[in-house]
Design an enzyme around this catalytic site. Structure first.
Site, PDB file in Angstrom:
ATOM      1  N   LEU A   1     -83.954  45.130 -12.708  1.00 31.16           N
ATOM      2  CA  LEU A   1     -82.492  45.024 -12.617  1.00 31.16           C
ATOM      3  C   LEU A   1     -81.875  45.058 -14.014  1.00 31.16           C
ATOM      4  O   LEU A   1     -81.101  44.187 -14.401  1.00 31.16           O
ATOM      5  CB  LEU A   1     -82.097  43.742 -11.877  1.00 31.16           C
ATOM      6  CG  LEU A   1     -80.705  43.786 -11.244  1.00 31.16           C
ATOM      7  CD1 LEU A   1     -80.640  44.802 -10.107  1.00 31.16           C
ATOM      8  CD2 LEU A   1     -80.301  42.416 -10.731  1.00 31.16           C
TER       9      LEU A   1
ATOM     10  N   ILE B   1     -79.662  50.269 -15.577  1.00 35.15           N
ATOM     11  CA  ILE B   1     -79.668  51.274 -14.523  1.00 35.15           C
ATOM     12  C   ILE B   1     -79.789  50.610 -13.155  1.00 35.15           C
ATOM     13  O   ILE B   1     -79.059  50.948 -12.220  1.00 35.15           O
ATOM     14  CB  ILE B   1     -80.795  52.311 -14.764  1.00 35.15           C
ATOM     15  CG1 ILE B   1     -80.485  53.100 -16.047  1.00 35.15           C
ATOM     16  CG2 ILE B   1     -80.959  53.239 -13.578  1.00 35.15           C
ATOM     17  CD1 ILE B   1     -81.587  54.055 -16.490  1.00 35.15           C
TER      18      ILE B   1
ATOM     19  N   SER C   1     -87.711  41.622 -10.823  1.00 31.27           N
ATOM     20  CA  SER C   1     -87.499  41.904 -12.237  1.00 31.27           C
ATOM     21  C   SER C   1     -88.379  40.950 -13.021  1.00 31.27           C
ATOM     22  O   SER C   1     -88.889  39.981 -12.456  1.00 31.27           O
ATOM     23  CB  SER C   1     -86.016  41.671 -12.553  1.00 31.27           C
ATOM     24  OG  SER C   1     -85.565  42.506 -13.581  1.00 31.27           O
ATOM     25  N   ARG C   2     -88.526  41.208 -14.329  1.00 27.97           N
ATOM     26  CA  ARG C   2     -89.357  40.304 -15.152  1.00 27.97           C
ATOM     27  C   ARG C   2     -88.827  38.881 -15.068  1.00 27.97           C
ATOM     28  O   ARG C   2     -89.581  37.918 -15.090  1.00 27.97           O
ATOM     29  CB  ARG C   2     -89.352  40.761 -16.617  1.00 27.97           C
ATOM     30  CG  ARG C   2     -90.401  41.799 -16.935  1.00 27.97           C
ATOM     31  CD  ARG C   2     -90.295  42.295 -18.345  1.00 27.97           C
ATOM     32  NE  ARG C   2     -88.979  42.877 -18.625  1.00 27.97           N
ATOM     33  CZ  ARG C   2     -88.720  43.626 -19.691  1.00 27.97           C
ATOM     34  NH1 ARG C   2     -89.671  43.892 -20.571  1.00 27.97           N
ATOM     35  NH2 ARG C   2     -87.516  44.106 -19.895  1.00 27.97           N
TER      36      ARG C   2
ATOM     37  N   ARG D   1     -90.250  56.465 -14.203  1.00 25.36           N
ATOM     38  CA  ARG D   1     -91.231  57.381 -14.759  1.00 25.36           C
ATOM     39  C   ARG D   1     -92.255  57.659 -13.659  1.00 25.36           C
ATOM     40  O   ARG D   1     -92.553  56.786 -12.845  1.00 25.36           O
ATOM     41  CB  ARG D   1     -91.951  56.770 -15.984  1.00 25.36           C
ATOM     42  CG  ARG D   1     -91.075  56.706 -17.232  1.00 25.36           C
ATOM     43  CD  ARG D   1     -90.859  58.081 -17.827  1.00 25.36           C
ATOM     44  NE  ARG D   1     -90.013  58.031 -19.002  1.00 25.36           N
ATOM     45  CZ  ARG D   1     -88.688  58.215 -18.986  1.00 25.36           C
ATOM     46  NH1 ARG D   1     -88.069  58.434 -17.848  1.00 25.36           N
ATOM     47  NH2 ARG D   1     -88.004  58.172 -20.105  1.00 25.36           N
TER      48      ARG D   1
ATOM     49  N   GLU E   1     -95.530  65.807 -15.260  1.00 20.68           N
ATOM     50  CA  GLU E   1     -94.493  66.828 -15.315  1.00 20.68           C
ATOM     51  C   GLU E   1     -94.898  67.943 -16.278  1.00 20.68           C
ATOM     52  O   GLU E   1     -95.476  67.679 -17.324  1.00 20.68           O
ATOM     53  CB  GLU E   1     -93.183  66.180 -15.779  1.00 20.68           C
ATOM     54  CG  GLU E   1     -92.644  65.193 -14.762  1.00 20.68           C
ATOM     55  CD  GLU E   1     -91.521  64.334 -15.310  1.00 20.68           C
ATOM     56  OE1 GLU E   1     -90.948  64.669 -16.362  1.00 20.68           O
ATOM     57  OE2 GLU E   1     -91.227  63.313 -14.673  1.00 20.68           O
TER      58      GLU E   1
ATOM     59  N   HIS F   1     -86.771  65.998 -13.039  1.00 25.38           N
ATOM     60  CA  HIS F   1     -86.413  65.056 -14.109  1.00 25.38           C
ATOM     61  C   HIS F   1     -85.059  65.383 -14.731  1.00 25.38           C
ATOM     62  O   HIS F   1     -84.958  65.677 -15.928  1.00 25.38           O
ATOM     63  CB  HIS F   1     -87.506  65.010 -15.188  1.00 25.38           C
ATOM     64  CG  HIS F   1     -87.461  63.738 -15.985  1.00 25.38           C
ATOM     65  ND1 HIS F   1     -88.572  63.188 -16.580  1.00 25.38           N
ATOM     66  CD2 HIS F   1     -86.451  62.891 -16.298  1.00 25.38           C
ATOM     67  CE1 HIS F   1     -88.238  62.062 -17.212  1.00 25.38           C
ATOM     68  NE2 HIS F   1     -86.943  61.874 -17.049  1.00 25.38           N
TER      69      HIS F   1
END
Lengths: 333, 313
Positions: B152, B155, B174-175, B232, B261, B279
């Site tokens: 969170l 983005i 989240s962390r 990613r 990619e 991407h």
């Protein structure tokens, strides 16, 4: 599950159930059957071998309520055969299939879809807009064709944030679209039959001025004589070469031939269309364009909307037959 | 500053390239036929690297450029930069946060809508001339679906704000918990996946988050669940994702990033419940220019000994 399809076939005393005439089954009936209307006696005109006018003359003279899909035009000729009609319940968000002046003259009440579909339609409008601006369908095609690993670079899209979005018709659907796009940082402006004092978005009294100040036009209004081809060449030119049109209303609100020309000649940057003038036919030129996104009039077709519509229709019919106010009466015609 | 030599690692933006050419002595890595050739000509002159998500600044490159002072990344993601080495050597690092937040969040939303409402599939249906033969089927309603966000940060928060406007209940992993939001926090990703219908990966790629979406998480999300990745490719165990989709153990996926990619698993090409993008999360005219401007401003600030605008190291 569909119940056996015989006119007036119910287990209990069918004579005591209020009659509802159905000329052609609406999509909810095709998909859900008619069990949700077990409290009514359904007169199913399409199941009779008789031509419609004979069927109505024999069976529908005392019918007070009619349930109708959006695709079935309710003309003066049909109304003439229904002398006792007091209510029509339509499952369509649009009302362009109903001869409104004639209904008004006869004093027949109309129960619309209300806002049952509004969220789904708004979701589709936003989905189409993001797709056009950020080229989602085009990107998907590009990847699936194996073009990513080649020299064919994928073109840049256009940012949504700060775009001026002109909403044409700020009814239930238009307001749901506005609410969503505000969260993306879009600036909402609108035109509508009447200014809405409860909203703070800037109001424009005509669509040409709205287009001149917009980056995107989203068509959310109904189709009437006034709105037919309202989005014409001048409106599209006013929107400009970077402009995008999204249509989730009715195809005929846009002059489709002019729209195609503007796209071909790059007078418009792109379009997202769920509706067309002559469905299911789509102008051939659009089928190969990368800057348009096409949808086969699917904006309301979710199981949730259909289930909600069954409840809504039942609710309107129950209200009518117990002399209570309709859930979604159409007021200003 | 045209005596200052800046290395651009790959052809990421014409606008950026021109700006760099105007201001600095620009060296383009991709114009050299071999590494040896490149190092022979430039190793002692390069003072800055402009990298991106394809080629950043790994240990080998950093070690071979003794005059390197700053790495200014044309991205917000830092996974292609050896941050530890930069820190050890006192090399500054900058990235491009904030300017691309809206665009990436918009693509996440676009992918969600495209997968749930089958927008791309509808478009294919019409283009193939299938509409006159019969109507397209039903698709699920999007508004109100439970959205779970992994990460969170800027983005992730921007995605949450947008999804909320559709009446979507928001939960996250989240962390650390973010008490200033009223979204529901889960202390692990499995619980998040169990409790949401759409799982969105929006965190940074680090050693801890590599393959954070593995088979267990995919199974927790389930056959009606939808996975969206704008982080990613390596956040997700890609072979596991592909089998889950092929076997119907996952309901659908919207992917802007992939493990290798520009390679994309071809088995996905035949699926209607996936949407694939190359991407392009931040690829709008407006944002790419803003990212380029930020790269330039950071470089100029550094060489004028002014504070960096968006330093990471």
């Amino acid at each position: 599950m569909a119940t056996p399809n015989h006119p007036g076939n119910h287990d209990h005393q069918s004579k005591e159930l209020p009659q509802v005439l159905v000329l052609e089954p609406p999509p909810i009936m095709k998909l859900h059957g008619d069990r949700f209307l077990n409290d009514f006696q359904l007169l199913k005109a399409w199941e009779s071998p008789l031509p419609l006018d004979q069927f109505l003359s024999i069976h529908a003279q005392s019918v007070k309520a009619l349930l109708t899909p959006g695709r079935y035009p309710l003309t003066r000729n049909i109304l003439q055969l229904l002398p006792s009609l007091q209510l029509v319940v339509t499952t369509s968000a649009g009302l362009n299939h109903i001869d409104l002046p004639e209904f008004q003259r006869r004093g027949i009440a109309i129960a619309s879809a209300g806002d049952v579909y509004s969220e789904d339609v708004a979701d589709m409008a936003v989905g189409l807009l993001i797709d056009v601006l950020r080229k989602i369908s085009a990107a998907d095609r590009y990847v699936r064709k194996g073009l990513w690993d080649t020299k064919a670079e994928f073109p840049l899209g256009s940012k949504l944030c700060s775009k001026r979005v002109g909403i044409v018709g700020l009814g239930s659907i238009g307001q749901e679209v506005a609410k969503r796009l505000q969260a993306f940082g879009c600036r909402i402006i609108y035109t509508s039959r009447n200014k809405k004092p409860s909203v703070s978005y800037p109001y424009y009294s005509n669509v040409l001025e709205l287009a001149a100040d917009s980056d995107v036009l989203i068509i959310c209004c109904g189709l009437t004589e006034q709105t037919r081809h309202m989005i014409n060449k001048y409106v599209m030119l006013a929107l400009g070469k970077e402009g995008v049109v999204i249509n989730i209303g009715r195809g005929a609100i846009i002059d489709e031939k002019e729209l195609v020309q503007c796209l071909v000649q790059r007078e418009l940057a792109g379009a997202g269309l769920d509706v067309f003038e002559n469905e299911p036919h789509v102008p051939r030129e659009l089928l190969t364009m990368d800057n348009v996104v096409l949808s086969p009039h699917r904006a309301v077709r979710t199981p949730e909307s259909l289930t909600a519509m069954c409840e809504h229709v039942k609710g309107n019919l129950e209200a009518f037959f117990s002399n209570k106010p309709l859930l979604s009466p159409v007021m200003n015609i | 500053m045209d005596s200052i030599t800046v290395l651009m690692t790959s052809p990421m933006s014409d606008y950026l390239e021109n700006q760099l050419k105007d201001r600095f002595n620009l060296v383009k890595l991709w114009t050299y036929s071999s590494k040896t050739d490149f190092f022979k000509h430039n190793s002692h002159s390069i003072r800055a690297i402009v990298g991106n998500t394809k080629i950043g600044a790994d240990a080998e490159l950093i070690d071979s450029l003794p005059e390197l002072e700053i790495v200014s990344s044309y991205s917000v993601g830092l996974d292609k930069i050896d941050l530890r080495k930069c820190q050890e050597k006192g090399i500054r690092v900058t990235n491009t946060p904030d300017v691309l937040t809206d665009d990436v969040a918009d693509v996440a939303m676009g992918l969600m809508l495209a997968v749930v409402r089958r927008v791309c599939e509808c478009d294919r249906f019409v283009r193939r001339g299938l509409w006159p033969k019969g109507d397209f089927r039903l698709t699920n309603k999007f508004s109100g679906m439970q959205v779970g966000i992994v990460g969170l940060g800027r983005i992730g928060s921007a995605i949450a704000k947008r999804a909320e406007a559709f009446g979507c209940p928001i939960s996250y992993y989240s962390r650390s918990e973010k008490p200033e939001t009223n979204y529901k926090y889960f202390s692990n990703i499995i619980d998040l996946a169990v409790n949401c219908q759409i799982l969105v990966v929006a965190c940074a790629l680090t050693e801890e988050t590599h393959h954070i979406v593995n088979r267990e998480v995919i199974d927790a999300l389930g056959p009606e669940g939808i996975l969206i990745n704008i982080g990613r490719g390596s956040h997700i165990d890609e072979p596991e994702l592909v089998s889950a989709l092929l076997e119907g153990r996952l309901g659908g996926a919207g992917l802007d990033v992939f493990e290798n990619e520009p390679e994309v698993p071809e088995q996905l090409f035949g699926l209607e419940n996936v949407v694939l993008m190359p991407h392009v999360g931040s690829d709008t005219v407006e944002t790419t220019d803003a990212m380029a401007d930020l790269v330039i401003k950071n470089l100029e600030a550094h060489f004028l000994k002014k504070p960096l605008l968006t330093p990471v190291v």
